[in-house]
Design a protein around this motif. Structure first.
Motif, mmCIF file in Angstrom:
data_model
loop_
_atom_site.group_PDB
_atom_site.id
_atom_site.type_symbol
_atom_site.label_atom_id
_atom_site.label_comp_id
_atom_site.label_asym_id
_atom_site.label_seq_id
_atom_site.Cartn_x
_atom_site.Cartn_y
_atom_site.Cartn_z
ATOM 1 N N GLU A 34 0.897 -1.028 0.427
ATOM 2 C CA GLU A 34 0.090 -0.125 -0.083
ATOM 3 C C GLU A 34 1.136 0.870 0.099
ATOM 4 O O GLU A 34 1.739 1.522 1.150
ATOM 5 N N ILE A 37 -0.312 6.588 -4.665
ATOM 6 C CA ILE A 37 -0.119 5.963 -6.507
ATOM 7 C C ILE A 37 0.165 7.401 -7.028
ATOM 8 O O ILE A 37 -1.418 8.084 -6.966
ATOM 9 N N TYR A 67 0.825 3.986 -11.529
ATOM 10 C CA TYR A 67 0.670 2.165 -11.142
ATOM 11 C C TYR A 67 1.103 1.349 -11.889
ATOM 12 O O TYR A 67 1.621 -0.081 -12.138
ATOM 13 N N TRP A 70 4.254 0.562 -10.927
ATOM 14 C CA TRP A 70 4.232 -0.468 -9.603
ATOM 15 C C TRP A 70 4.503 -1.634 -10.157
ATOM 16 O O TRP A 70 4.559 -2.586 -10.563
ATOM 17 N N GLN A 71 3.340 -2.136 -11.643
ATOM 18 C CA GLN A 71 3.329 -2.935 -12.668
ATOM 19 C C GLN A 71 4.607 -3.610 -13.053
ATOM 20 O O GLN A 71 4.791 -4.946 -13.424
ATOM 21 N N THR A 83 -3.130 -6.519 -9.660
ATOM 22 C CA THR A 83 -4.011 -5.874 -9.702
ATOM 23 C C THR A 83 -3.926 -5.077 -8.355
ATOM 24 O O THR A 83 -3.334 -5.247 -7.761
ATOM 25 N N ARG A 84 -4.804 -4.003 -8.526
ATOM 26 C CA ARG A 84 -4.911 -2.654 -8.009
ATOM 27 C C ARG A 84 -6.278 -2.245 -7.677
ATOM 28 O O ARG A 84 -6.862 -1.978 -7.917
ATOM 29 N N SER A 85 -6.553 -1.850 -6.301
ATOM 30 C CA SER A 85 -7.389 -1.433 -5.460
ATOM 31 C C SER A 85 -7.227 -0.151 -4.366
ATOM 32 O O SER A 85 -6.685 -0.797 -4.114
ATOM 33 N N SER A 87 -5.580 2.252 -3.691
ATOM 34 C CA SER A 87 -4.013 2.220 -2.832
ATOM 35 C C SER A 87 -3.236 1.538 -2.809
ATOM 36 O O SER A 87 -1.999 1.057 -2.523
ATOM 37 N N ILE A 89 -1.680 -2.765 -4.495
ATOM 38 C CA ILE A 89 -1.646 -3.678 -5.234
ATOM 39 C C ILE A 89 -1.182 -4.635 -4.187
ATOM 40 O O ILE A 89 -0.623 -5.025 -3.544
ATOM 41 N N ARG A 90 -1.601 -5.868 -5.382
ATOM 42 C CA ARG A 90 -1.778 -7.241 -5.496
ATOM 43 C C ARG A 90 -0.782 -7.641 -6.540
ATOM 44 O O ARG A 90 -0.914 -7.513 -7.573
#
Length: 94
Positions: A34, A37, A67, A70-71, A83-85, A87, A89-90
């Motif tokens: 978290e 972003i 994002y 980050w990817q 994936t993002r939800s 702030s 990122i998983r």
């Protein structure tokens, strides 16, 4: 889970940390972070996001990352299903 820590680092250091985390997790393991972003459109503007200003002042390379950045960091470290939800990122280990 990592919370509000990686944005203190530059891209190469983030990549190194994520690679070590990836190697430490078993297949099917999940990494969650978290962080602030940056929005893609704001990141292209001439002025940095407000959240970035104190990072510029206090760290050698810290920044707020988009994002898509980050990817890229996670994919280069070998993570999948990123994936993002909000702030958060998983990412998963294949």
């Amino acid at each position: 889970r990592v919370r509000n820590a990686l944005f203190y680092m530059g891209p190469s250091e983030i990549g190194a940390v994520l690679s070590r985390v990836r190697r430490a997790l078993r297949p099917g393991g999940i990494f969650v972070t978290e962080d602030t972003i940056a929005e893609e459109a704001v990141a292209r503007d001439a002025y940095p996001p407000v959240d970035s200003l104190w990072l510029y002042a206090l760290t050698a390379e810290g920044d707020t990352y988009t994002y898509s950045q980050w990817q890229s960091f996670l994919a280069q470290a070998g993570f999948v299903r990123i994936t993002r939800s909000g702030s958060i990122i998983r990412a998963e280990v294949p």
